[in-house]
Write a protein that holds these residues in place. Structure first.
Motif, mmCIF file in Angstrom:
data_model
loop_
_atom_site.group_PDB
_atom_site.id
_atom_site.type_symbol
_atom_site.label_atom_id
_atom_site.label_comp_id
_atom_site.label_asym_id
_atom_site.label_seq_id
_atom_site.Cartn_x
_atom_site.Cartn_y
_atom_site.Cartn_z
ATOM 1 N N PRO A 87 32.668 28.054 44.822
ATOM 2 C CA PRO A 87 31.962 28.316 46.095
ATOM 3 C C PRO A 87 32.145 29.753 46.582
ATOM 4 O O PRO A 87 31.214 30.314 47.187
ATOM 5 C CB PRO A 87 32.604 27.313 47.053
ATOM 6 N N GLU A 88 33.275 30.338 46.304
ATOM 7 C CA GLU A 88 33.511 31.720 46.745
ATOM 8 C C GLU A 88 32.705 32.750 45.953
ATOM 9 O O GLU A 88 32.724 33.936 46.278
ATOM 10 C CB GLU A 88 35.004 32.076 46.695
ATOM 11 N N ASP A 89 32.010 32.314 44.918
ATOM 12 C CA ASP A 89 31.095 33.204 44.195
ATOM 13 C C ASP A 89 29.734 33.301 44.884
ATOM 14 O O ASP A 89 28.888 34.092 44.467
ATOM 15 C CB ASP A 89 30.882 32.706 42.764
ATOM 16 N N THR A 90 29.528 32.513 45.920
ATOM 17 C CA THR A 90 28.266 32.552 46.648
ATOM 18 C C THR A 90 28.050 33.934 47.255
ATOM 19 O O THR A 90 28.906 34.444 47.985
ATOM 20 C CB THR A 90 28.259 31.493 47.764
ATOM 21 N N ALA A 91 26.914 34.544 46.919
ATOM 22 C CA ALA A 91 26.626 35.901 47.370
ATOM 23 C C ALA A 91 25.239 36.305 46.876
ATOM 24 O O ALA A 91 24.650 35.623 46.033
ATOM 25 C CB ALA A 91 27.658 36.881 46.836
ATOM 26 N N VAL A 92 24.769 37.415 47.396
ATOM 27 C CA VAL A 92 23.619 38.085 46.802
ATOM 28 C C VAL A 92 24.164 39.030 45.744
ATOM 29 O O VAL A 92 25.054 39.833 46.025
ATOM 30 C CB VAL A 92 22.806 38.859 47.856
ATOM 31 N N TYR A 93 23.631 38.900 44.541
ATOM 32 C CA TYR A 93 24.084 39.710 43.418
ATOM 33 C C TYR A 93 23.084 40.836 43.173
ATOM 34 O O TYR A 93 21.873 40.604 43.093
ATOM 35 C CB TYR A 93 24.240 38.846 42.168
ATOM 36 N N TYR A 94 23.619 42.042 43.027
ATOM 37 C CA TYR A 94 22.814 43.230 42.822
ATOM 38 C C TYR A 94 23.164 43.872 41.487
ATOM 39 O O TYR A 94 24.348 44.002 41.149
ATOM 40 C CB TYR A 94 23.068 44.258 43.920
ATOM 41 N N CYS A 95 22.141 44.303 40.759
ATOM 42 C CA CYS A 95 22.385 45.115 39.581
ATOM 43 C C CYS A 95 22.178 46.577 39.950
ATOM 44 O O CYS A 95 21.449 46.899 40.897
ATOM 45 C CB CYS A 95 21.485 44.708 38.426
ATOM 46 N N ALA A 96 22.812 47.441 39.183
ATOM 47 C CA ALA A 96 22.741 48.866 39.466
ATOM 48 C C ALA A 96 22.912 49.649 38.180
ATOM 49 O O ALA A 96 23.554 49.175 37.235
ATOM 50 C CB ALA A 96 23.817 49.269 40.478
ATOM 51 N N VAL A 97 22.356 50.842 38.160
ATOM 52 C CA VAL A 97 22.543 51.749 37.029
ATOM 53 C C VAL A 97 23.047 53.074 37.553
ATOM 54 O O VAL A 97 22.726 53.499 38.660
ATOM 55 C CB VAL A 97 21.260 51.960 36.211
ATOM 56 N N GLY A 98 23.878 53.730 36.750
ATOM 57 C CA GLY A 98 24.404 55.025 37.149
ATOM 58 C C GLY A 98 25.507 55.453 36.215
ATOM 59 O O GLY A 98 25.619 54.960 35.095
ATOM 60 N N LEU A 99 26.323 56.343 36.717
ATOM 61 C CA LEU A 99 27.410 56.886 35.915
ATOM 62 C C LEU A 99 28.755 56.338 36.365
ATOM 63 O O LEU A 99 29.793 56.819 35.937
ATOM 64 C CB LEU A 99 27.398 58.420 36.008
ATOM 65 N N GLY A 100 28.716 55.349 37.230
ATOM 66 C CA GLY A 100 29.942 54.889 37.856
ATOM 67 C C GLY A 100 30.661 53.783 37.115
ATOM 68 O O GLY A 100 30.222 53.302 36.059
ATOM 69 N N TYR A 101 31.776 53.402 37.697
ATOM 70 C CA TYR A 101 32.547 52.275 37.204
ATOM 71 C C TYR A 101 32.577 51.193 38.273
ATOM 72 O O TYR A 101 31.706 50.326 38.318
ATOM 73 C CB TYR A 101 33.963 52.721 36.834
ATOM 74 N N THR A 102 33.539 51.251 39.181
ATOM 75 C CA THR A 102 33.714 50.159 40.131
ATOM 76 C C THR A 102 33.262 50.485 41.553
ATOM 77 O O THR A 102 33.227 49.595 42.395
ATOM 78 C CB THR A 102 35.186 49.729 40.175
ATOM 79 N N SER A 103 32.942 51.724 41.836
ATOM 80 C CA SER A 103 32.523 52.103 43.183
ATOM 81 C C SER A 103 31.010 52.083 43.301
ATOM 82 O O SER A 103 30.310 52.691 42.498
ATOM 83 C CB SER A 103 33.036 53.495 43.537
ATOM 84 N N GLU A 104 30.508 51.424 44.329
ATOM 85 C CA GLU A 104 29.058 51.357 44.520
ATOM 86 C C GLU A 104 28.475 52.738 44.775
ATOM 87 O O GLU A 104 27.286 52.966 44.515
ATOM 88 C CB GLU A 104 28.730 50.428 45.684
ATOM 89 N N PHE A 105 29.282 53.669 45.256
ATOM 90 C CA PHE A 105 28.783 55.005 45.570
ATOM 91 C C PHE A 105 28.531 55.831 44.315
ATOM 92 O O PHE A 105 27.954 56.910 44.387
ATOM 93 C CB PHE A 105 29.752 55.713 46.502
#
Length: 120
Positions: A87-105
């Protein structure tokens, strides 16, 4: 790069879902591809990232051992196989592309999000 995520839905705890994210525009193989999620009232958090070649990946501690990220560069698509959902996996999931690792920025382009709801 434009991203289109799909595959979300309602599933019971212990079940599985596979998310897909198709990229168009610039060749996605130039970038890492990642998944993030945002639960209601929470900040967006890192879930997983896969390298350009698909040979290496990194996961958050909360999903390690249950989720698997993969990519098919021929199809410009990244996947997130989610098993033993909680249940704690409930969320909106977003995919992203870039040069990053773990930071959304560190990510340049984002998909629109797909909702995953896990019932107990």
């Amino acid at each position: 790069v434009q991203l289109q995520a799909s595959g979300g839905g309602l599933v019971q705890a212990g079940g599985s879902l596979r998310l897909s994210c198709a990229a168009s525009g610039r060749t996605s193989s130039m970038y890492r591809m990642g998944w993030f999620r945002q639960a209601p009232g929470q900040k967006r958090e890192f879930v997983a990232v896969v390298s350009r070649s698909g040979s290496s990946s990194l996961y958050s501690d909360s999903v390690k051992g249950r989720f698997t990220i993969s990519r098919d560069n021929a199809k410009n698509t990244v996947y997130l196989q989610m098993n033993n959902l909680k249940p704690e996996d409930t969320a909106v999931y977003y995919c992203a592309v870039g040069l990053g690792y773990t930071s959304e920025f560190e990510y340049e382009n984002w998909g629109q999000g797909t909702l995953v709801t896990v019932s107990s």
